[in-house]
Design a protein around this motif. Sequence first.
Motif, PDB file in Angstrom:
ATOM      1  N   ASP A   1     -30.386  19.978  46.408  1.00 56.70           N
ATOM      2  CA  ASP A   1     -29.318  19.014  46.105  1.00 56.70           C
ATOM      3  C   ASP A   1     -29.688  18.137  44.917  1.00 56.70           C
ATOM      4  OD1 ASP A   1     -27.923  20.033  48.240  1.00 56.70           O
ATOM      5  OD2 ASP A   1     -28.438  18.397  49.619  1.00 56.70           O
ATOM      6  N   ASN A   2     -30.947  17.685  44.886  1.00 54.01           N
ATOM      7  CA  ASN A   2     -31.389  16.803  43.809  1.00 54.01           C
ATOM      8  C   ASN A   2     -31.409  17.521  42.465  1.00 54.01           C
ATOM      9  OD1 ASN A   2     -32.675  14.282  42.768  1.00 54.01           O
ATOM     10  ND2 ASN A   2     -34.389  15.678  42.412  1.00 54.01           N
ATOM     11  N   MET A   3     -31.893  18.753  42.449  1.00 56.73           N
ATOM     12  CA  MET A   3     -31.946  19.507  41.197  1.00 56.73           C
ATOM     13  C   MET A   3     -30.542  19.835  40.687  1.00 56.73           C
ATOM     14  SD  MET A   3     -35.048  19.919  40.102  1.00 56.73           S
ATOM     15  CE  MET A   3     -35.254  18.205  40.615  1.00 56.73           C
ATOM     16  N   ARG A   4     -29.636  20.063  41.605  1.00 57.05           N
ATOM     17  CA  ARG A   4     -28.256  20.349  41.202  1.00 57.05           C
ATOM     18  C   ARG A   4     -27.614  19.100  40.603  1.00 57.05           C
ATOM     19  NH1 ARG A   4     -27.095  23.168  45.287  1.00 57.05           N
ATOM     20  NH2 ARG A   4     -26.423  21.454  46.632  1.00 57.05           N
ATOM     21  N   ALA A   5     -27.894  17.925  41.209  1.00 57.69           N
ATOM     22  CA  ALA A   5     -27.276  16.684  40.740  1.00 57.69           C
ATOM     23  C   ALA A   5     -27.949  16.136  39.484  1.00 57.69           C
ATOM     24  CB  ALA A   5     -27.326  15.636  41.853  1.00 57.69           C
ATOM     25  N   SER A   6     -29.288  16.190  39.440  1.00 51.28           N
ATOM     26  CA  SER A   6     -30.003  15.533  38.346  1.00 51.28           C
ATOM     27  C   SER A   6     -30.316  16.451  37.174  1.00 51.28           C
ATOM     28  CB  SER A   6     -31.316  14.936  38.869  1.00 51.28           C
ATOM     29  OG  SER A   6     -32.199  15.955  39.298  1.00 51.28           O
ATOM     30  N   ARG A   7     -30.466  17.759  37.438  1.00 49.42           N
ATOM     31  CA  ARG A   7     -30.867  18.665  36.372  1.00 49.42           C
ATOM     32  C   ARG A   7     -29.841  19.753  36.102  1.00 49.42           C
ATOM     33  NH1 ARG A   7     -33.272  17.750  33.022  1.00 49.42           N
ATOM     34  NH2 ARG A   7     -35.109  19.059  32.771  1.00 49.42           N
ATOM     35  N   GLY A   8     -28.768  19.781  36.894  1.00 47.91           N
ATOM     36  CA  GLY A   8     -27.719  20.760  36.648  1.00 47.91           C
ATOM     37  C   GLY A   8     -28.092  22.178  37.016  1.00 47.91           C
ATOM     38  N   ILE A   9     -29.119  22.341  37.841  1.00 46.56           N
ATOM     39  CA  ILE A   9     -29.551  23.676  38.245  1.00 46.56           C
ATOM     40  C   ILE A   9     -28.713  24.136  39.433  1.00 46.56           C
ATOM     41  CG2 ILE A   9     -31.463  25.046  39.163  1.00 46.56           C
ATOM     42  CD1 ILE A   9     -33.373  23.218  37.706  1.00 46.56           C
TER      43      ILE A   9
ATOM     44  N   LEU B   1     -32.316  16.091  29.658  1.00 44.04           N
ATOM     45  CA  LEU B   1     -32.210  17.332  28.910  1.00 44.04           C
ATOM     46  C   LEU B   1     -31.761  18.478  29.808  1.00 44.04           C
ATOM     47  CD1 LEU B   1     -35.520  17.042  26.885  1.00 44.04           C
ATOM     48  CD2 LEU B   1     -33.215  16.786  25.980  1.00 44.04           C
ATOM     49  N   THR B   2     -31.061  19.407  29.207  1.00 44.89           N
ATOM     50  CA  THR B   2     -30.667  20.617  29.919  1.00 44.89           C
ATOM     51  C   THR B   2     -31.906  21.455  30.202  1.00 44.89           C
ATOM     52  OG1 THR B   2     -28.550  20.629  28.771  1.00 44.89           O
ATOM     53  CG2 THR B   2     -29.240  22.689  29.800  1.00 44.89           C
ATOM     54  N   THR B   3     -31.959  22.056  31.369  1.00 51.68           N
ATOM     55  CA  THR B   3     -33.102  22.917  31.688  1.00 51.68           C
ATOM     56  C   THR B   3     -32.910  24.290  31.061  1.00 51.68           C
ATOM     57  OG1 THR B   3     -32.110  23.765  33.720  1.00 51.68           O
ATOM     58  CG2 THR B   3     -33.417  21.743  33.884  1.00 51.68           C
ATOM     59  N   LEU B   4     -34.016  24.965  30.880  1.00 57.09           N
ATOM     60  CA  LEU B   4     -33.968  26.328  30.364  1.00 57.09           C
ATOM     61  C   LEU B   4     -33.244  27.236  31.353  1.00 57.09           C
ATOM     62  CD1 LEU B   4     -35.050  27.875  27.880  1.00 57.09           C
ATOM     63  CD2 LEU B   4     -37.041  28.490  29.258  1.00 57.09           C
ATOM     64  N   GLN B   5     -33.429  26.968  32.641  1.00 60.32           N
ATOM     65  CA  GLN B   5     -32.783  27.805  33.650  1.00 60.32           C
ATOM     66  C   GLN B   5     -31.264  27.697  33.580  1.00 60.32           C
ATOM     67  OE1 GLN B   5     -32.900  27.156  38.068  1.00 60.32           O
ATOM     68  NE2 GLN B   5     -34.338  28.871  37.999  1.00 60.32           N
ATOM     69  N   GLN B   6     -30.755  26.502  33.184  1.00 59.50           N
ATOM     70  CA  GLN B   6     -29.310  26.353  33.015  1.00 59.50           C
ATOM     71  C   GLN B   6     -28.781  27.261  31.915  1.00 59.50           C
ATOM     72  OE1 GLN B   6     -29.414  21.789  32.982  1.00 59.50           O
ATOM     73  NE2 GLN B   6     -27.270  22.246  33.383  1.00 59.50           N
ATOM     74  N   ASN B   7     -29.576  27.430  30.860  1.00 55.58           N
ATOM     75  CA  ASN B   7     -29.155  28.251  29.726  1.00 55.58           C
ATOM     76  C   ASN B   7     -29.298  29.741  29.992  1.00 55.58           C
ATOM     77  OD1 ASN B   7     -30.909  25.789  27.864  1.00 55.58           O
ATOM     78  ND2 ASN B   7     -28.684  25.895  28.034  1.00 55.58           N
TER      79      ASN B   7
ATOM     80  N   THR C   1     -35.528  33.193  34.571  1.00 48.19           N
ATOM     81  CA  THR C   1     -36.277  31.944  34.437  1.00 48.19           C
ATOM     82  C   THR C   1     -36.634  31.392  35.808  1.00 48.19           C
ATOM     83  OG1 THR C   1     -35.160  31.401  32.357  1.00 48.19           O
ATOM     84  CG2 THR C   1     -36.263  29.605  33.522  1.00 48.19           C
ATOM     85  N   ILE C   2     -37.908  31.093  36.010  1.00 50.45           N
ATOM     86  CA  ILE C   2     -38.419  30.526  37.260  1.00 50.45           C
ATOM     87  C   ILE C   2     -38.807  29.081  36.982  1.00 50.45           C
ATOM     88  CG2 ILE C   2     -40.187  30.715  39.045  1.00 50.45           C
ATOM     89  CD1 ILE C   2     -40.412  33.698  38.294  1.00 50.45           C
ATOM     90  N   TYR C   3     -38.206  28.162  37.718  1.00 48.75           N
ATOM     91  CA  TYR C   3     -38.371  26.728  37.474  1.00 48.75           C
ATOM     92  C   TYR C   3     -39.453  26.161  38.391  1.00 48.75           C
ATOM     93  CZ  TYR C   3     -36.949  21.773  37.061  1.00 48.75           C
ATOM     94  OH  TYR C   3     -36.913  20.414  36.851  1.00 48.75           O
ATOM     95  N   VAL C   4     -40.373  25.357  37.821  1.00 46.39           N
ATOM     96  CA  VAL C   4     -41.450  24.725  38.588  1.00 46.39           C
ATOM     97  C   VAL C   4     -41.379  23.215  38.407  1.00 46.39           C
ATOM     98  CG1 VAL C   4     -43.954  24.461  38.846  1.00 46.39           C
ATOM     99  CG2 VAL C   4     -42.979  26.721  38.388  1.00 46.39           C
ATOM    100  N   GLY C   5     -41.431  22.484  39.526  1.00 43.02           N
ATOM    101  CA  GLY C   5     -41.449  21.022  39.492  1.00 43.02           C
ATOM    102  C   GLY C   5     -42.388  20.492  40.561  1.00 43.02           C
TER     103      GLY C   5
END
Length: 362
Positions: free
Chosen positions: A170-178, A302-308, A314-318
């Motif tokens: 939920d947080n990644m969808r809201a804050s990072r657009g993933i 910033l837009t994430t690479l995974q969004q593009n 693309t595998i996202y790590v946080g």
Amino acid sequence: MLETLVLDRGSEKPLFQQVYEQIRDLIIDKSLQGNIALPSTRALAKDLRVARNTVMIAYEQLETEGYVTTARGARARVAELPDLPKAESIMPLPDLSSSLSKRGKALVDLEHQTGFEQPLRLQPGLPDNRDFPSANWRRAMSHQWPGDVGKASGYHSHGGDSSLRRIVSDNMRASRGIKCQPEQVMITTGAQGAFNLLSQLLIDPGDKIMMEDPGYTGARGAFLAAGAQIEPLKVDEKSWDLDSIETVKPKLIYVTPSCQFPLGKIMRIEQRLSLLKKARAVNAWVIEDDFDSEFSFLQNRLTTLQQNDTTGRTIYVGSFSKTMIPDLRVGFVIFPGKVVKNLRKASFILATHPPLSLQRGV
């Protein structure tokens, strides 16, 4: 024969253990020769003024470990043991560093950027924890242990705690657009645990991978441990050298596009799209390490690479190391939906998850 046995009745060490250890030591140093019969349990118990059961337990342990032999109706006898070297004749232990594998030597030689013996205020990756809500954290952790500990024990689900995976999603969808579902999230022991997991899942010894140069040594160490052949993806004050991707044809590409580590540079959109295009052309996975996305001086993140990425490579790590404290060691991976189905089982086997109570506290 066993007149030298002396028991310390005020010691925290149980009497049966004292009897066992003293007889064992007499056998090891050959004060008791092989095939000599030991006193009966009743006789030794009388001499030592202890319960017979105390001696019986000591004898049973000696027999279990092979120091004595027993037979029905006969007294225990000292086993015939090979001569042990005397202390002064023992050879010095070999230097383990001389026996390391090539990967082990490469890991030892890495210049780590974390874990300094003395705290440094300018150490990269170390947040200011003076405002950390310690009282709230203690309450959160105490709530994870119910009165019945048995209800909180056992092995948790593959991929990490379901509640935390949903919160991350939920947080990644809201804050990072993933755009991701909880099923695509895997909780790991910090970002380093994510790199270790991905290295084991995606890299075979000898595989070529590309990572930023200069770049993060923690990720480099994980790739080296998996036997990867690391090729540099050069980064300078202007841009990333993406043309080398088509020449190297790596299996995996590691980047920090939102804040290049350690230069702090942002990858512009034209380079992001070019990176994804080249990765698709050589059929390479891309690991996007978004290590400090929570800290941005821009009004919009910033837009994430995974969004593009429209190809799902693309595998996202946080992690929570920057927003909370590094010692928590809680991170996460967001996999493309089409590859996540069977990976949670592998992560369980590789034991990459932090304790369940810690996940729920976060």
